[in-house]
Motif scaffolding. Structure first.
Motif, PDB file in Angstrom:
ATOM      1  N   SER A 160       0.832  -1.211   0.000  1.00  0.00           N
ATOM      2  CA  SER A 160       0.000   0.000   0.000  1.00  0.00           C
ATOM      3  C   SER A 160       0.862   1.255   0.000  1.00  0.00           C
ATOM      4  O   SER A 160       0.580   2.217  -0.719  1.00  0.00           O
ATOM      5  N   LEU A 161       1.913   1.254   0.808  1.00  0.00           N
ATOM      6  CA  LEU A 161       2.810   2.420   0.860  1.00  0.00           C
ATOM      7  C   LEU A 161       3.516   2.631  -0.473  1.00  0.00           C
ATOM      8  O   LEU A 161       3.698   3.770  -0.918  1.00  0.00           O
ATOM      9  N   GLU A 162       3.913   1.542  -1.119  1.00  0.00           N
ATOM     10  CA  GLU A 162       4.615   1.654  -2.395  1.00  0.00           C
ATOM     11  C   GLU A 162       3.686   2.092  -3.531  1.00  0.00           C
ATOM     12  O   GLU A 162       4.114   2.790  -4.442  1.00  0.00           O
ATOM     13  N   ARG A 163       2.420   1.682  -3.478  1.00  0.00           N
ATOM     14  CA  ARG A 163       1.466   2.032  -4.541  1.00  0.00           C
ATOM     15  C   ARG A 163       0.832   3.396  -4.366  1.00  0.00           C
ATOM     16  O   ARG A 163       0.335   3.966  -5.334  1.00  0.00           O
ATOM     17  N   ARG A 164       0.822   3.923  -3.130  1.00  0.00           N
ATOM     18  CA  ARG A 164       0.082   5.154  -2.851  1.00  0.00           C
ATOM     19  C   ARG A 164       1.006   6.207  -2.254  1.00  0.00           C
ATOM     20  O   ARG A 164       1.206   6.253  -1.034  1.00  0.00           O
ATOM     21  N   PRO A 165       1.564   7.064  -3.089  1.00  0.00           N
ATOM     22  CA  PRO A 165       2.509   8.081  -2.608  1.00  0.00           C
ATOM     23  C   PRO A 165       1.940   8.992  -1.521  1.00  0.00           C
ATOM     24  O   PRO A 165       2.672   9.399  -0.619  1.00  0.00           O
ATOM     25  N   THR A 166       0.640   9.293  -1.588  1.00  0.00           N
ATOM     26  CA  THR A 166       0.074  10.172  -0.548  1.00  0.00           C
ATOM     27  C   THR A 166       0.021   9.460   0.803  1.00  0.00           C
ATOM     28  O   THR A 166       0.237  10.075   1.845  1.00  0.00           O
ATOM     29  N   LEU A 168       2.140   7.091   1.738  1.00  0.00           N
ATOM     30  CA  LEU A 168       3.537   7.062   2.169  1.00  0.00           C
ATOM     31  C   LEU A 168       3.944   8.408   2.767  1.00  0.00           C
ATOM     32  O   LEU A 168       4.551   8.457   3.842  1.00  0.00           O
ATOM     33  N   ALA A 169       3.584   9.490   2.103  1.00  0.00           N
ATOM     34  CA  ALA A 169       3.937  10.826   2.610  1.00  0.00           C
ATOM     35  C   ALA A 169       3.279  11.077   3.970  1.00  0.00           C
ATOM     36  O   ALA A 169       3.911  11.634   4.880  1.00  0.00           O
ATOM     37  N   ARG A 170       2.028  10.650   4.120  1.00  0.00           N
ATOM     38  CA  ARG A 170       1.324  10.843   5.388  1.00  0.00           C
ATOM     39  C   ARG A 170       2.027  10.072   6.507  1.00  0.00           C
ATOM     40  O   ARG A 170       2.228  10.601   7.599  1.00  0.00           O
ATOM     41  N   ARG A 172       5.174   9.064   6.557  1.00  0.00           N
ATOM     42  CA  ARG A 172       6.505   9.632   6.804  1.00  0.00           C
ATOM     43  C   ARG A 172       6.386  10.874   7.685  1.00  0.00           C
ATOM     44  O   ARG A 172       7.282  11.158   8.465  1.00  0.00           O
TER      45      ARG A 172
END
Length: 195
Positions: A160-166, A168-170, A172
């Motif tokens: 999910s983190l790899e497919r969804r940049p938003t 991942l940003a949230r 991080r």
């Protein structure tokens, strides 16, 4: 470092130092390996940061699996029911005694986590042995339940983190500082999740 050498004490001191130097306590995430260790670390952290005016539970203490579950929930993905591997194995491999169930459990985690092998890949192998066939049956049973197992919590969170940049940003932003207790024991998937 060996048991009793102060790894957790050092991690707790590091968290207190981060807070004392201005890092928001809610953006610190401490990861450990099991619920018992997470409870103990939470108690130690709460006591260490209380003199800094930080309320109990402000620093996020999670196991890798709890973190994966939280990420999946945040992504809107189903995390229930959570399959108990040993119970599923008792149904699909009634021939397996206790020692064999433990061996199968380890074997399945190695296939999924360390080797990244899927049930479809194993099913396509005409020379798959009994353990491999048990893995295929196990994955089918978990899928039929509509749930996940503990390995899936981490693997699907990574996906999910790899497919969804938003997403991942949230995450991080939520975990600007991540400290992992017993880091020498992480497997590849746990390391990927942390990174």
């Amino acid at each position: 470092a060996p048991a009793g050498s102060g790894k957790t004490t050092t991690l707790v001191a590091r968290v207190a130092w981060l807070i004392a130097t201005g890092i928001p306590p809610g953006s610190i995430c401490a990861i450990t390996f099991n619920k018992r260790a997470a409870v103990e670390m939470t108690e130690r952290l709460d006591a260490a940061v209380a003199p800094l005016g930080v309320g109990p539970g402000t620093v996020h203490v999670r196991t890798f699996h709890a973190l994966g579950r939280e990420i999946l929930s945040d992504a809107g993905e189903a995390v229930e029911p959570l399959a108990d591997r040993q119970s599923v194995l008792a149904v699909i491999a009634p021939w397996a005694d206790t020692a064999e169930v433990l061996r199968l459990d380890t074997f399945m985690s190695r296939l999924k986590v360390e080797m990244g092998v899927t049930a479809a890949q194993v099913a396509a192998d005409p020379e798959a042995g009994p353990s491999a066939r048990a893995f295929v049956a196990y994955e089918a049973a978990v899928r039929a339940s509509g749930g996940l197992d503990f390995d899936d919590l981490i693997l699907r969170a990574i996906d999910s983190l790899e497919r969804r940049p938003t997403l991942l940003a949230r995450w991080r932003t939520r975990c600007t500082e991540m400290l992992v207790d017993e880091v020498q024991d992480v497997d590849r998937a746990q390391l990927r999740l942390a990174l």
